[in-house]
Motif scaffolding. Sequence first.
Motif, PDB file in Angstrom:
ATOM      1  N   GLU A 297       0.829  -1.210   0.000  1.00  0.00           N
ATOM      2  CA  GLU A 297       0.000   0.000   0.000  1.00  0.00           C
ATOM      3  C   GLU A 297       0.865   1.262   0.000  1.00  0.00           C
ATOM      4  O   GLU A 297       0.544   2.252  -0.665  1.00  0.00           O
ATOM      5  CB  GLU A 297      -0.935  -0.005   1.213  1.00  0.00           C
ATOM      6  CG  GLU A 297      -1.831   1.209   1.320  1.00  0.00           C
ATOM      7  CD  GLU A 297      -2.799   1.376   0.158  1.00  0.00           C
ATOM      8  OE1 GLU A 297      -3.249   2.517  -0.064  1.00  0.00           O
ATOM      9  OE2 GLU A 297      -3.094   0.367  -0.541  1.00  0.00           O
ATOM     10  N   ALA A 298       1.986   1.228   0.708  1.00  0.00           N
ATOM     11  CA  ALA A 298       2.868   2.393   0.778  1.00  0.00           C
ATOM     12  C   ALA A 298       3.504   2.726  -0.562  1.00  0.00           C
ATOM     13  O   ALA A 298       3.966   3.855  -0.776  1.00  0.00           O
ATOM     14  CB  ALA A 298       3.965   2.151   1.822  1.00  0.00           C
ATOM     15  N   ASP A 299       3.519   1.771  -1.481  1.00  0.00           N
ATOM     16  CA  ASP A 299       4.170   1.959  -2.779  1.00  0.00           C
ATOM     17  C   ASP A 299       3.186   1.932  -3.946  1.00  0.00           C
ATOM     18  O   ASP A 299       3.592   2.078  -5.103  1.00  0.00           O
ATOM     19  CB  ASP A 299       5.216   0.854  -2.997  1.00  0.00           C
ATOM     20  CG  ASP A 299       6.203   0.738  -1.849  1.00  0.00           C
ATOM     21  OD1 ASP A 299       6.699   1.781  -1.408  1.00  0.00           O
ATOM     22  OD2 ASP A 299       6.442  -0.391  -1.375  1.00  0.00           O
ATOM     23  N   ARG A 300       1.915   1.756  -3.662  1.00  0.00           N
ATOM     24  CA  ARG A 300       0.926   1.523  -4.716  1.00  0.00           C
ATOM     25  C   ARG A 300       0.848   2.672  -5.716  1.00  0.00           C
ATOM     26  O   ARG A 300       0.670   2.460  -6.923  1.00  0.00           O
ATOM     27  CB  ARG A 300      -0.446   1.264  -4.082  1.00  0.00           C
ATOM     28  CG  ARG A 300      -1.532   0.849  -5.058  1.00  0.00           C
ATOM     29  CD  ARG A 300      -2.755   0.335  -4.310  1.00  0.00           C
ATOM     30  NE  ARG A 300      -3.300   1.329  -3.409  1.00  0.00           N
ATOM     31  CZ  ARG A 300      -4.159   2.283  -3.780  1.00  0.00           C
ATOM     32  NH1 ARG A 300      -4.555   2.366  -5.037  1.00  0.00           N
ATOM     33  NH2 ARG A 300      -4.615   3.154  -2.898  1.00  0.00           N
ATOM     34  N   ALA A 301       0.983   3.896  -5.242  1.00  0.00           N
ATOM     35  CA  ALA A 301       0.864   5.061  -6.132  1.00  0.00           C
ATOM     36  C   ALA A 301       1.965   5.103  -7.188  1.00  0.00           C
ATOM     37  O   ALA A 301       1.830   5.784  -8.211  1.00  0.00           O
ATOM     38  CB  ALA A 301       0.883   6.350  -5.310  1.00  0.00           C
ATOM     39  N   LYS A 302       3.047   4.366  -6.954  1.00  0.00           N
ATOM     40  CA  LYS A 302       4.174   4.381  -7.898  1.00  0.00           C
ATOM     41  C   LYS A 302       4.013   3.358  -9.017  1.00  0.00           C
ATOM     42  O   LYS A 302       4.817   3.340  -9.946  1.00  0.00           O
ATOM     43  CB  LYS A 302       5.484   4.096  -7.139  1.00  0.00           C
ATOM     44  CG  LYS A 302       5.777   5.079  -6.014  1.00  0.00           C
ATOM     45  CD  LYS A 302       6.999   4.631  -5.225  1.00  0.00           C
ATOM     46  CE  LYS A 302       7.237   5.510  -4.009  1.00  0.00           C
ATOM     47  NZ  LYS A 302       8.382   5.017  -3.189  1.00  0.00           N
ATOM     48  N   ASP A 303       2.989   2.515  -8.951  1.00  0.00           N
ATOM     49  CA  ASP A 303       2.823   1.477  -9.964  1.00  0.00           C
ATOM     50  C   ASP A 303       2.591   2.098 -11.335  1.00  0.00           C
ATOM     51  O   ASP A 303       1.778   3.014 -11.490  1.00  0.00           O
ATOM     52  CB  ASP A 303       1.649   0.569  -9.598  1.00  0.00           C
ATOM     53  CG  ASP A 303       1.516  -0.607 -10.545  1.00  0.00           C
ATOM     54  OD1 ASP A 303       2.316  -1.542 -10.413  1.00  0.00           O
ATOM     55  OD2 ASP A 303       0.630  -0.562 -11.420  1.00  0.00           O
ATOM     56  N   ALA A 304       3.291   1.589 -12.336  1.00  0.00           N
ATOM     57  CA  ALA A 304       3.285   2.199 -13.672  1.00  0.00           C
ATOM     58  C   ALA A 304       1.891   2.296 -14.277  1.00  0.00           C
ATOM     59  O   ALA A 304       1.483   3.352 -14.773  1.00  0.00           O
ATOM     60  CB  ALA A 304       4.208   1.412 -14.600  1.00  0.00           C
ATOM     61  N   ALA A 305       1.148   1.205 -14.257  1.00  0.00           N
ATOM     62  CA  ALA A 305      -0.178   1.200 -14.880  1.00  0.00           C
ATOM     63  C   ALA A 305      -1.299   1.454 -13.882  1.00  0.00           C
ATOM     64  O   ALA A 305      -2.457   1.529 -14.265  1.00  0.00           O
ATOM     65  CB  ALA A 305      -0.410  -0.137 -15.587  1.00  0.00           C
ATOM     66  N   GLY A 306      -0.950   1.578 -12.627  1.00  0.00           N
ATOM     67  CA  GLY A 306      -1.952   1.829 -11.603  1.00  0.00           C
ATOM     68  C   GLY A 306      -2.580   0.543 -11.097  1.00  0.00           C
ATOM     69  O   GLY A 306      -2.828  -0.389 -11.873  1.00  0.00           O
ATOM     70  N   GLU A 307      -2.782   0.489  -9.791  1.00  0.00           N
ATOM     71  CA  GLU A 307      -3.428  -0.658  -9.164  1.00  0.00           C
ATOM     72  C   GLU A 307      -4.560  -0.181  -8.265  1.00  0.00           C
ATOM     73  O   GLU A 307      -4.400   0.803  -7.543  1.00  0.00           O
ATOM     74  CB  GLU A 307      -2.445  -1.441  -8.292  1.00  0.00           C
ATOM     75  CG  GLU A 307      -1.374  -2.182  -9.036  1.00  0.00           C
ATOM     76  CD  GLU A 307      -0.478  -2.984  -8.104  1.00  0.00           C
ATOM     77  OE1 GLU A 307       0.418  -3.665  -8.610  1.00  0.00           O
ATOM     78  OE2 GLU A 307      -0.687  -2.919  -6.866  1.00  0.00           O
ATOM     79  N   PRO A 308      -5.693  -0.867  -8.263  1.00  0.00           N
ATOM     80  CA  PRO A 308      -6.751  -0.520  -7.319  1.00  0.00           C
ATOM     81  C   PRO A 308      -6.344  -0.895  -5.897  1.00  0.00           C
ATOM     82  O   PRO A 308      -5.545  -1.816  -5.700  1.00  0.00           O
ATOM     83  CB  PRO A 308      -7.943  -1.354  -7.790  1.00  0.00           C
ATOM     84  CG  PRO A 308      -7.323  -2.521  -8.497  1.00  0.00           C
ATOM     85  CD  PRO A 308      -6.072  -1.991  -9.134  1.00  0.00           C
ATOM     86  N   SER A 309      -6.862  -0.190  -4.933  1.00  0.00           N
ATOM     87  CA  SER A 309      -6.612  -0.538  -3.533  1.00  0.00           C
ATOM     88  C   SER A 309      -7.435  -1.765  -3.177  1.00  0.00           C
ATOM     89  O   SER A 309      -8.375  -2.150  -3.889  1.00  0.00           O
ATOM     90  CB  SER A 309      -7.006   0.626  -2.620  1.00  0.00           C
ATOM     91  OG  SER A 309      -8.423   0.796  -2.633  1.00  0.00           O
ATOM     92  N   ILE A 310      -7.127  -2.378  -2.054  1.00  0.00           N
ATOM     93  CA  ILE A 310      -7.913  -3.534  -1.626  1.00  0.00           C
ATOM     94  C   ILE A 310      -9.344  -3.117  -1.302  1.00  0.00           C
ATOM     95  O   ILE A 310     -10.286  -3.890  -1.541  1.00  0.00           O
ATOM     96  CB  ILE A 310      -7.243  -4.258  -0.434  1.00  0.00           C
ATOM     97  CG1 ILE A 310      -7.989  -5.559  -0.125  1.00  0.00           C
ATOM     98  CG2 ILE A 310      -7.119  -3.361   0.779  1.00  0.00           C
ATOM     99  CD1 ILE A 310      -7.299  -6.442   0.899  1.00  0.00           C
ATOM    100  N   ALA A 311      -9.537  -1.900  -0.829  1.00  0.00           N
ATOM    101  CA  ALA A 311     -10.905  -1.414  -0.579  1.00  0.00           C
ATOM    102  C   ALA A 311     -11.663  -1.245  -1.888  1.00  0.00           C
ATOM    103  O   ALA A 311     -12.858  -1.570  -1.980  1.00  0.00           O
ATOM    104  CB  ALA A 311     -10.871  -0.104   0.189  1.00  0.00           C
ATOM    105  N   GLU A 312     -10.997  -0.743  -2.925  1.00  0.00           N
ATOM    106  CA  GLU A 312     -11.640  -0.590  -4.238  1.00  0.00           C
ATOM    107  C   GLU A 312     -11.988  -1.944  -4.837  1.00  0.00           C
ATOM    108  O   GLU A 312     -13.071  -2.124  -5.415  1.00  0.00           O
ATOM    109  CB  GLU A 312     -10.725   0.189  -5.181  1.00  0.00           C
ATOM    110  CG  GLU A 312     -10.566   1.654  -4.829  1.00  0.00           C
ATOM    111  CD  GLU A 312      -9.504   2.348  -5.665  1.00  0.00           C
ATOM    112  OE1 GLU A 312      -9.654   3.562  -5.882  1.00  0.00           O
ATOM    113  OE2 GLU A 312      -8.531   1.690  -6.106  1.00  0.00           O
TER     114      GLU A 312
END
Length: 514
Positions: A297-312
């Motif tokens: 979660e601390a690194d999720r915003a850096k993902d190249a194509a974007g990843e949904p959060s576990i809540a999403e």
Amino acid sequence: MRRLTPLLFVGASLLALAPATAQDKLPQTGDSYFTAAQADLARRLAIQPITGKAKNVIIMVGDGMSVATVTAARILEGQKRGVDGESNSIAVDTFPYTALSKTYSHDGQVSDSAPTVTAMVAGVKTRNDVIGVNQTVPVGDCKAALAGEVTSIFELAEAAGKATGVVSTARITHATPAGAYAHTPVRDWESTKELPEEAKAAGCKDIADQLVNWTAGDGFEVVLGGGRAYFLPAEMKDPEDTEKTGRRTDARDLTAEWTKKSNNNVFVFDQKGFDAVDVKSGAKILGLFDMSHMEYEADRAKDAAGEPSIAEMTAKALDRLAQDEDGYVLMIEGGRIDHAHHAGNAARALEDTLAFDAAIKTVLEKTSREDTLVVVTADHSHTMTINGYPKRGNPIFGKVVNVEGELELAGDGKPYTTLGYANGPGAYFPPLGKDEDKTKAQPAGIRPDLTDTDTLSIDYLQPATVPMGSETHAGDDVAIYAWGPFAHLFQGTVEENYIYHVMSHASGLGAETN
């Protein structure tokens, strides 16, 4: 358990009120802690068990989410908001019923995630490293595994015409999510690359293949997580990271096999695709958002194509599954809590715990307590502990400062942190580089001086006692939190495989055994 009759409830209420009248004369009556506890008592006295049938069952697994992890995450969440962390409450704290789960496996004092998920979703204890098979199956024995399969509550749900789904931040073929659908004598047989030739010849299938070609009912309605490489052939470039390829050795593209099942089967791999899925269309969704595990979660915003959060992902799964009039069974796993603990990195473990708690909040907002049994638990513990005598409000990742505001020093004259591990990478002093041998001996009894160390850094590895390249699981009991029909059956200390039996009883699935 029957509901209290009005007369019994009135009697219970009067008994509850009697001591409160006597307590009015106590000197602590006006104390803030005293009055808060009285209010909590009143709230709990009003809770009535729900004994109607559970149309839906949701099991949420915070992988490695020990009691200490929940406590530290609660404190962190409050501190991040600028409020008192110690008295703070997070979503999991609002559940009315709790129990302790004994997590040992058939052959292990300390378990891994394979036998523990089998216990939770199939009702039996089994050996470490095996999934969806009984205690008689030796690790690695394909023929024994084929003869020793056990049925999961997800398979029962499909047989009953219910919808099913799995959400995880780990690889969807990893041990915990695999427990919903897979049967294997080795948890690592996630693709054909890991599956031995003799096992293939004996009839065993890799875990990714078992998911896409699951024979239960009409299969999953929604599967969201990581592990894309395990579904793609070695000859195919990854759609997000084109410098990488899949790992399957059979030239099969399982994502294509998924979409060919019907005109309404869809595969997505990034945030854009995830957002575009119209759940009202009744689509069967396979979302694989990373080659391996999803980002912390601390690194999720850096993902190249974007990843949904576990809540999403949880919200999307619930919106899809709620369309089934017969109800559903859903697993949601916060899988990377465990991985951060293995790395000795408490900061990422707690951030993922809070992301998991946000998913719990989403579940509570989108479901009804009257028809949905929600069970939140962990599969096993970890060795992280909260120690020393830090003052109230001391940063949870900080060095121990006592109630007088003084930095506490250990017997070696050096400061130490509130959080620490019994074993793990944090025991290597000085910290080793990526290419250094983590097995080489370190000077006995020498600890680094943390005086000028930023222990609040997201990358900081908490100190550990026993030097190990990867911190291990722990064998202590974990908590079970429950809400909804028959949630009151979670009381006291229970065996981990008891969880399945409550879910089965509440939903009527597997009724012939109840």
